[in-house]
Design a protein around this motif. Structure first.
Motif, PDB file in Angstrom:
ATOM      1  N   HIS A 152       0.832  -1.202   0.000  1.00  0.00           N
ATOM      2  CA  HIS A 152       0.000   0.000   0.000  1.00  0.00           C
ATOM      3  C   HIS A 152       0.866   1.252   0.000  1.00  0.00           C
ATOM      4  O   HIS A 152       0.646   2.183  -0.797  1.00  0.00           O
ATOM      5  N   ALA A 153       1.858   1.298   0.906  1.00  0.00           N
ATOM      6  CA  ALA A 153       2.669   2.517   1.066  1.00  0.00           C
ATOM      7  C   ALA A 153       3.488   2.815  -0.183  1.00  0.00           C
ATOM      8  O   ALA A 153       3.537   3.970  -0.649  1.00  0.00           O
ATOM      9  N   MET A 154       4.137   1.794  -0.743  1.00  0.00           N
ATOM     10  CA  MET A 154       5.016   2.042  -1.885  1.00  0.00           C
ATOM     11  C   MET A 154       4.223   2.394  -3.141  1.00  0.00           C
ATOM     12  O   MET A 154       4.651   3.254  -3.934  1.00  0.00           O
ATOM     13  N   LEU A 155       3.069   1.772  -3.337  1.00  0.00           N
ATOM     14  CA  LEU A 155       2.252   2.135  -4.500  1.00  0.00           C
ATOM     15  C   LEU A 155       1.576   3.478  -4.309  1.00  0.00           C
ATOM     16  O   LEU A 155       1.400   4.237  -5.275  1.00  0.00           O
ATOM     17  N   ARG A 156       1.219   3.806  -3.082  1.00  0.00           N
ATOM     18  CA  ARG A 156       0.621   5.125  -2.828  1.00  0.00           C
ATOM     19  C   ARG A 156       1.624   6.235  -3.150  1.00  0.00           C
ATOM     20  O   ARG A 156       1.261   7.286  -3.683  1.00  0.00           O
ATOM     21  N   ARG A 157       2.898   5.989  -2.815  1.00  0.00           N
ATOM     22  CA  ARG A 157       3.937   6.983  -3.157  1.00  0.00           C
ATOM     23  C   ARG A 157       4.008   7.196  -4.666  1.00  0.00           C
ATOM     24  O   ARG A 157       4.349   8.289  -5.138  1.00  0.00           O
ATOM     25  N   ALA A 158       3.689   6.142  -5.427  1.00  0.00           N
ATOM     26  CA  ALA A 158       3.723   6.229  -6.886  1.00  0.00           C
ATOM     27  C   ALA A 158       2.383   6.699  -7.460  1.00  0.00           C
ATOM     28  O   ALA A 158       2.181   6.681  -8.678  1.00  0.00           O
ATOM     29  N   HIS A 310      -0.648   0.487   7.323  1.00  0.00           N
ATOM     30  CA  HIS A 310      -1.035  -0.762   7.965  1.00  0.00           C
ATOM     31  C   HIS A 310      -2.563  -0.854   8.040  1.00  0.00           C
ATOM     32  O   HIS A 310      -3.167  -1.830   7.585  1.00  0.00           O
ATOM     33  N   ARG A 311      -3.165   0.172   8.571  1.00  0.00           N
ATOM     34  CA  ARG A 311      -4.621   0.162   8.729  1.00  0.00           C
ATOM     35  C   ARG A 311      -5.330   0.179   7.382  1.00  0.00           C
ATOM     36  O   ARG A 311      -6.316  -0.538   7.170  1.00  0.00           O
ATOM     37  N   ALA A 312      -4.817   0.974   6.467  1.00  0.00           N
ATOM     38  CA  ALA A 312      -5.453   1.073   5.150  1.00  0.00           C
ATOM     39  C   ALA A 312      -5.431  -0.256   4.409  1.00  0.00           C
ATOM     40  O   ALA A 312      -6.353  -0.576   3.659  1.00  0.00           O
ATOM     41  N   ALA A 313      -4.390  -1.046   4.630  1.00  0.00           N
ATOM     42  CA  ALA A 313      -4.232  -2.290   3.881  1.00  0.00           C
ATOM     43  C   ALA A 313      -5.160  -3.400   4.362  1.00  0.00           C
ATOM     44  O   ALA A 313      -5.557  -4.257   3.560  1.00  0.00           O
ATOM     45  N   VAL A 314      -5.515  -3.421   5.654  1.00  0.00           N
ATOM     46  CA  VAL A 314      -6.241  -4.591   6.173  1.00  0.00           C
ATOM     47  C   VAL A 314      -7.559  -4.275   6.854  1.00  0.00           C
ATOM     48  O   VAL A 314      -8.334  -5.190   7.161  1.00  0.00           O
ATOM     49  N   SER A 315      -7.881  -3.017   7.110  1.00  0.00           N
ATOM     50  CA  SER A 315      -9.105  -2.707   7.861  1.00  0.00           C
ATOM     51  C   SER A 315     -10.352  -2.970   7.016  1.00  0.00           C
ATOM     52  O   SER A 315     -10.288  -3.101   5.795  1.00  0.00           O
ATOM     53  N   VAL A 316     -11.483  -3.061   7.700  1.00  0.00           N
ATOM     54  CA  VAL A 316     -12.744  -3.301   7.028  1.00  0.00           C
ATOM     55  C   VAL A 316     -13.864  -2.625   7.806  1.00  0.00           C
ATOM     56  O   VAL A 316     -13.766  -2.456   9.032  1.00  0.00           O
TER      57      VAL A 316
END
Length: 476
Positions: A152-158, A310-316
């Motif tokens: 999530h973090a690395m693709l968001r940077r892109a 972390h939260r963005a990747a797995v929360s629901v």
């Protein structure tokens, strides 16, 4: 109903205590064949209800010969710990309380126990303040959680939102792994959409440490990257040079993830934490509590220095869920891939509180001392070659050729005195001994070495041609 519970739980406790009390006397391995187990357990499903006490007593009687004495002080396979008394008791309570630890609303005490235990561990390991954490089934799921946050973090940077847009058409990410990584890294990456053919594999040296110079070349073009380093190679216990790797990943703007399933527990030991120097500079960490913390299965922990991805990747979320509330409670569902889930925080909380800082440090150091004693004792056996130095709790050794090594191992396992597993090192068969149990004492070491001595005598092992093995002393 209350009387029925009283009767069956009281009897179950008796069976459990008998099992634990008999660990020193019973064979460590199973004493029954697969066919026999299927016959013992494979009863027809009854048409009518069976009394719970009958079910439990017959289950225990049928299963007992097929149980491996993993809690024994002479179980040295697969880097598996035992169960501390407080952790086992808390795990029993966890089952009886039967809290769904996905939401604070379903189990307020379960949520807060995780919160406290997570903060204790974060402080114990020296991870950055504010790092998020997740209690998961094991290191496999911890990798999945951490690497989902990294993706999530690395693709968001892109400029890409992978949760909304998926991976099709996403910017390129370089996934960098060691040649001696654990198989759970590949599996987690595969589940996240990164096929094994897309991985960039960095060579490793003999003990399994990542080649830092080769990593420098890989990161030179500054393509967005996720680097997976290792604290505790599964055969040798070797540590990557985490300080040098952190220097390179920070300079390249890469995400650094550390597989520390058992190795990161050295951070709890003042005498050994230098082995993991630089670990605190990573972006995420994965480890097991059912290894060196000696919590019953299953129990893993994921840490992330960046709570937002972390939260963005797995929360629901869902309309029917009750999330948040007065006082801003912590909903574990925001941090773990699991939805309905066991309250794993209770046993971890109990283990940490029962040990304290000094007790945990002593547990780790004691296991390492036993590993060194094993290496010295094995080195004195005819034909035994201890491979490399003992870094922490792993001892790697062999006897002559592959067939002899396997024959000696089989003899020891069949004797019932100890349980260990074979492996391959340098293209040849070897035996891996892992000391990871709070129960292991000097007598367990003595009995196991005696079993190997008898196995060597029985197999007619020739003298080793490898020369004198190393002392097995920890590096200073």
């Amino acid at each position: 109903m209350g009387d029925e519970f009283d009767e069956v739980l009281t009897r179950t406790a008796e069976i459990a205590v008998d099992w634990l009390d008999g660990l020193d006397r019973r064979p460590v391995g199973e004493t029954v064949t697969l066919a026999e187990l299927r016959e013992r357990l494979g009863l027809p499903l009854p048409d009518e209800p069976v009394h719970p006490l009958t079910v439990i007593e017959e289950l225990a009687r049928a299963a007992e010969p097929g149980l491996v004495a993993i809690p024994s002080g002479r179980y040295f396979g697969f880097v598996i710990g035992g169960g501390l008394p407080a952790a086992v008791a808390a795990d029993w309570l966890t089952t009886v309380w039967d809290q769904n630890a996905g939401l604070y609303a379903c189990g307020p005490a379960a949520s807060v126990a995780e919160e406290v235990a997570g903060e204790w561990l974060r402080d114990l390991f020296g991870f950055p303040a504010g790092s998020s954490y997740a209690f998961v089934p094991g290191c496999q799921t911890a990798h999945l959680t951490c690497l989902a946050a990294a993706r999530h973090a690395m693709l968001r940077r892109a400029g890409w939102n992978v949760e909304e847009d998926g991976l099709a058409g996403a910017p390129r990410l370089r996934i960098v792994v060691s040649a001696r990584r654990h198989a759970t890294i590949d599996r987690a990456l595969r589940l996240l959409g990164f096929g094994t053919s897309t991985l960039t594999v960095v060579p490793a040296d003999g003990p399994g440490r990542m080649d830092v110079a080769a990593l420098r070349e890989v990161l030179a073009d500054r393509v967005p990257a996720i680097v997976c380093a290792q604290a505790g190679e599964v055969n040798t216990g070797a540590f990557d040079d985490l300080t040098a790797i952190a220097d390179l990943t920070e300079a390249a703007g890469a995400w650094l993830h550390i597989d520390g399933a058992f190795g990161l527990w050295v951070l709890a030991s003042p005498a050994l934490r230098h082995l993991a120097a630089g670990a605190e500079r990573a972006d995420s960490w994965a480890l097991d509590a059912h290894k060196w913390l000696n919590v019953p299965y299953d129990s893993g922990i994921a840490f992330c220095a960046h709570p937002e991805p972390h939260r963005a990747a797995v929360s629901v979320t869902a309309d029917y869920l009750v999330q948040g509330g007065e006082g801003d409670p912590r909903d574990p569902i925001d941090w773990t891939p699991g939805f309905s889930r066991r309250a794993r925080g209770f046993p971890v909380y109990a283990a940490l509180r029962s040990l304290g800082r000094r007790g945990l440090a002593d547990l780790v150091q004691r296991c390492c001392a036993h590993a060194r004693t094993f290496a010295e004792g094995l080195a004195g056996l005819r034909g035994c070659e201890v491979i490399g130095e003992v870094v922490i709790n792993q001892v790697l050794f062999r006897f002559g050729d592959d067939a002899t090594t396997d024959r000696v191992l089989r003899h020891v396992v069949d004797s019932g005195e100890a349980w260990l597993s074979g492996t391959t090192a340098g293209g040849r068969r070897a035996i891996r001994l892992s000391v990871c149990n709070w129960r292991t004492g000097e007598e367990d070491v003595r009995r196991t070495l005696a079993a190997f001595r008898q196995a060597v005598d029985a197999s007619g092992t020739p003298p080793s041609r490898a020369g004198p093995p190393p002392s097995g002393r920890l590096p200073r």
